[in-house]
Design a protein around this motif. Structure first.
Motif, mmCIF file in Angstrom:
data_model
loop_
_atom_site.group_PDB
_atom_site.id
_atom_site.type_symbol
_atom_site.label_atom_id
_atom_site.label_comp_id
_atom_site.label_asym_id
_atom_site.label_seq_id
_atom_site.Cartn_x
_atom_site.Cartn_y
_atom_site.Cartn_z
ATOM 1 N N VAL A 188 0.871 -1.166 0.000
ATOM 2 C CA VAL A 188 0.000 0.000 0.000
ATOM 3 C C VAL A 188 0.909 1.216 0.000
ATOM 4 C CG1 VAL A 188 -1.688 1.322 1.296
ATOM 5 C CG2 VAL A 188 -1.869 -1.147 1.219
ATOM 6 N N ARG A 189 0.707 2.100 -0.972
ATOM 7 C CA ARG A 189 1.597 3.264 -1.091
ATOM 8 C C ARG A 189 1.044 4.457 -0.334
ATOM 9 N NH1 ARG A 189 5.717 3.400 -4.431
ATOM 10 N NH2 ARG A 189 6.125 1.316 -5.184
ATOM 11 N N TYR A 190 1.934 5.271 0.158
ATOM 12 C CA TYR A 190 1.502 6.496 0.829
ATOM 13 C C TYR A 190 2.609 7.529 0.762
ATOM 14 C CZ TYR A 190 4.427 4.807 4.655
ATOM 15 O OH TYR A 190 5.475 4.364 5.403
ATOM 16 N N VAL A 191 2.252 8.729 1.103
ATOM 17 C CA VAL A 191 3.239 9.806 1.109
ATOM 18 C C VAL A 191 3.726 9.989 2.547
ATOM 19 C CG1 VAL A 191 3.624 12.236 0.651
ATOM 20 C CG2 VAL A 191 2.114 10.911 -0.824
ATOM 21 N N ARG A 192 5.025 10.010 2.711
ATOM 22 C CA ARG A 192 5.561 10.113 4.064
ATOM 23 C C ARG A 192 5.440 11.550 4.558
ATOM 24 N NH1 ARG A 192 10.766 8.329 7.303
ATOM 25 N NH2 ARG A 192 9.565 7.011 8.694
ATOM 26 N N ALA A 193 4.924 11.679 5.761
ATOM 27 C CA ALA A 193 4.724 13.022 6.315
ATOM 28 C C ALA A 193 5.908 13.410 7.193
ATOM 29 C CB ALA A 193 3.440 13.036 7.125
ATOM 30 N N ARG A 194 5.850 14.620 7.662
ATOM 31 C CA ARG A 194 6.842 15.048 8.633
ATOM 32 C C ARG A 194 6.485 14.479 9.991
ATOM 33 N NH1 ARG A 194 9.818 19.193 6.349
ATOM 34 N NH2 ARG A 194 8.330 20.075 4.898
ATOM 35 N N ARG A 195 7.473 14.393 10.876
ATOM 36 C CA ARG A 195 7.235 13.991 12.241
ATOM 37 C C ARG A 195 6.186 14.911 12.878
ATOM 38 N NH1 ARG A 195 9.133 12.009 16.913
ATOM 39 N NH2 ARG A 195 10.368 10.161 16.471
ATOM 40 N N ALA A 196 5.191 14.332 13.569
ATOM 41 C CA ALA A 196 4.117 15.167 14.110
ATOM 42 C C ALA A 196 4.617 16.078 15.222
ATOM 43 C CB ALA A 196 2.992 14.274 14.627
ATOM 44 N N ALA A 197 5.563 15.602 16.030
ATOM 45 C CA ALA A 197 6.129 16.419 17.115
ATOM 46 C C ALA A 197 7.419 15.764 17.580
ATOM 47 C CB ALA A 197 5.141 16.516 18.279
ATOM 48 N N GLY A 198 8.188 16.488 18.348
ATOM 49 C CA GLY A 198 9.439 15.937 18.853
ATOM 50 C C GLY A 198 10.457 15.818 17.735
ATOM 51 N N GLU A 199 11.587 15.178 18.038
ATOM 52 C CA GLU A 199 12.587 15.038 16.982
ATOM 53 C C GLU A 199 12.995 13.576 16.800
ATOM 54 O OE1 GLU A 199 16.336 16.678 19.554
ATOM 55 O OE2 GLU A 199 14.762 18.029 18.852
ATOM 56 N N THR A 200 13.745 13.309 15.715
ATOM 57 C CA THR A 200 14.050 11.932 15.362
ATOM 58 C C THR A 200 14.808 11.214 16.471
ATOM 59 O OG1 THR A 200 15.171 10.500 13.794
ATOM 60 C CG2 THR A 200 16.138 12.665 14.134
ATOM 61 N N LYS A 201 14.504 9.943 16.644
ATOM 62 C CA LYS A 201 15.212 9.127 17.630
ATOM 63 C C LYS A 201 16.235 8.261 16.907
ATOM 64 C CE LYS A 201 12.473 10.893 20.667
ATOM 65 N NZ LYS A 201 11.621 11.627 19.748
ATOM 66 N N TYR A 202 16.484 8.575 15.635
ATOM 67 C CA TYR A 202 17.451 7.821 14.839
ATOM 68 C C TYR A 202 18.592 8.730 14.399
ATOM 69 C CZ TYR A 202 15.989 3.042 14.007
ATOM 70 O OH TYR A 202 15.747 1.712 14.132
ATOM 71 N N PRO A 203 19.500 9.068 15.320
ATOM 72 C CA PRO A 203 20.657 9.850 14.887
ATOM 73 C C PRO A 203 21.546 8.996 13.988
ATOM 74 C CG PRO A 203 20.926 9.146 17.156
ATOM 75 C CD PRO A 203 19.565 8.698 16.726
ATOM 76 N N LEU A 204 22.534 9.624 13.376
ATOM 77 C CA LEU A 204 23.407 8.931 12.431
ATOM 78 C C LEU A 204 23.994 7.650 13.025
ATOM 79 C CD1 LEU A 204 24.672 9.035 9.649
ATOM 80 C CD2 LEU A 204 26.586 10.296 10.608
ATOM 81 N N ARG A 205 24.350 7.736 14.300
ATOM 82 C CA ARG A 205 24.953 6.585 14.976
ATOM 83 C C ARG A 205 24.029 5.357 14.875
ATOM 84 N NH1 ARG A 205 24.095 5.227 20.083
ATOM 85 N NH2 ARG A 205 22.985 7.168 20.468
ATOM 86 N N ARG A 206 22.741 5.574 15.139
ATOM 87 C CA ARG A 206 21.799 4.456 15.093
ATOM 88 C C ARG A 206 21.535 4.002 13.666
ATOM 89 N NH1 ARG A 206 18.623 3.300 19.793
ATOM 90 N NH2 ARG A 206 18.947 4.879 21.384
ATOM 91 N N MET A 207 21.585 4.946 12.721
ATOM 92 C CA MET A 207 21.374 4.559 11.321
ATOM 93 C C MET A 207 22.499 3.642 10.867
ATOM 94 S SD MET A 207 20.001 8.190 9.858
ATOM 95 C CE MET A 207 20.441 7.920 8.164
#
Ligand code: UDP
Ligand code: MG
Length: 327
Positions: A188-207
């Protein structure tokens, strides 16, 4: 539903107001397993508050921060549903399409429905490019049946969950593991939205950690590197030994040089080949420890419908030569 959450207090109110109407409208019996991945903010207390007037909300707490995939594992192991949808807490993936996923699963009779990000223009340029590189590499490792840009927003049937639960894998990377099982699937395809609030929990280190985990889980290629390095430097050493001999015979060397040169080359060549050899066996041990079945029975005309079969794994062989098979 399974929703891993790490320090997501900022999005919980938005998540609840958006998710609840969607799930209520499905008119099915459901539960929402919110897995708190050792958050340090108010995530747990907020979840507990909401659980008071939303009885379907269930809160599973991990004792410490164990990472997204581990939290997902905990949730998938605890969820009881006939169908289980995993979702990120940040509403980047729209819960509204869960209805579509469920319909696809029921009507087309598939076990997996991937949410595929058709458009990620709201992600940063950096995220888009690293993601593209990641999926390109993973396709090469896992095979072409890996849906590109399918993250951890997906629907799984109980059969798939049971197979996943039986795998003794320590650090599963579901976006690769699920396609590798080969269950019938839809997208099922969809358009990815922006984070609703807060900031990413995936910094480069975790990626980077996720990319490494994905590669190490699915390929013995890094181990095999030693074999190739060993073989090629061994051949190079042989050529250099011939060169040393010729120089010796021609009298173009100082005393002692030839014997040292040859001894060092020979020994290092042999050592590298032996390391490669060890790597080959370690690769096989690794595959045995991962214990992925080497096949899954899709159906057998004598059993009738397998989805009601007693053993949803359909796995009979325990030792899979999977690692390295594609390496
Ligand atoms: N998450 C988690 N444990 C972690 C890191 C992240 O449970 O250690 C959760 C997080 O709360 C979110 C999901 O994993 O629900 C995806 O994280 P995020 O949206 O920050 O990643 P991004 O979309 O930026 O790649
Ligand atoms: Mg996100």
């Amino acid at each position: 539903m399974v929703i891993p959450m790490y320090n997501e207090a900022a999005v919980i109110p938005v998540l609840v107001t958006r998710l609840r109407p969607v799930l209520d409208a499905l008119s099915v019996v459901y539960e929402v397993v919110a897995v708190d991945d050792g958050s340090r903010d108010d995530t747990v207390s907020m979840l507990s508050d909401h659980a008071r007037d939303w009885p379907q909300l269930r809160v599973v707490r991990l004792r410490r921060n164990s990472g997204h995939q581990a939290a997902l594992t905990a949730g998938l192991h605890r969820a009881a549903g006939r169908w289980v949808v995993s979702l990120d807490a940040d509403l980047q993936d729209p819960p509204e399409i869960i209805a579509e996923m469920l319909r696809a699963a029921r009507e087309d009779g598939v076990d997996v429905v991937y949410g595929v990000r058709g458009d990620r223009s709201t992600d940063t340029l950096f995220k888009r490019n690293t993601a593209r590189a990641y999926y390109w590499l993973m396709r090469r490792l896992v095979g072409a049946d890996l849906p590109a840009q399918a993250g951890d927003f997906r629907l799984l049937s109980r059969d798939v969950i049971e197979v996943l639960r039986r795998l003794p894998e320590r650090a599963p990377v579901y976006r690769l593991l699920v396609p590798s099982l080969g269950f019938p699937s839809a997208e099922v395809r969809y358009v990815r939205a922006r984070r609703a609030a807060g900031e990413t929990k995936y910094p480069l280190r975790r990626m980077i950690a996720l990319a490494w985990e994905s590669m190490a889980n699915f390929s013995a290629a890094p181990l095999r590197l030693a074999t190739w390095l060993g073989m090629s430097s061994f051949l190079l050493c042989l050529a250099l030994i011939v060169f040393g001999m010729v120089a010796y015979v021609a009298g173009a060397t100082i005393p002692g040089w030839t014997s040292m040169f040859v001894a060092v080359l020979l020994l290092s060549g042999v050592q590298l080949v032996c390391l490669g050899l060890l790597g080959e066996y370690v690769g096989r041990i690794y595959a045995a420890v991962q214990d992925r079945p080497s096949f899954h029975i899709g159906s057998d005309s004598r059993d009738g419908n397998t989805s009601t079969g007693a053993d949803p794994t359909g796995a009979e062989s325990r030792f899979a030569p999977a690692v390295g098979a594609r390496g």
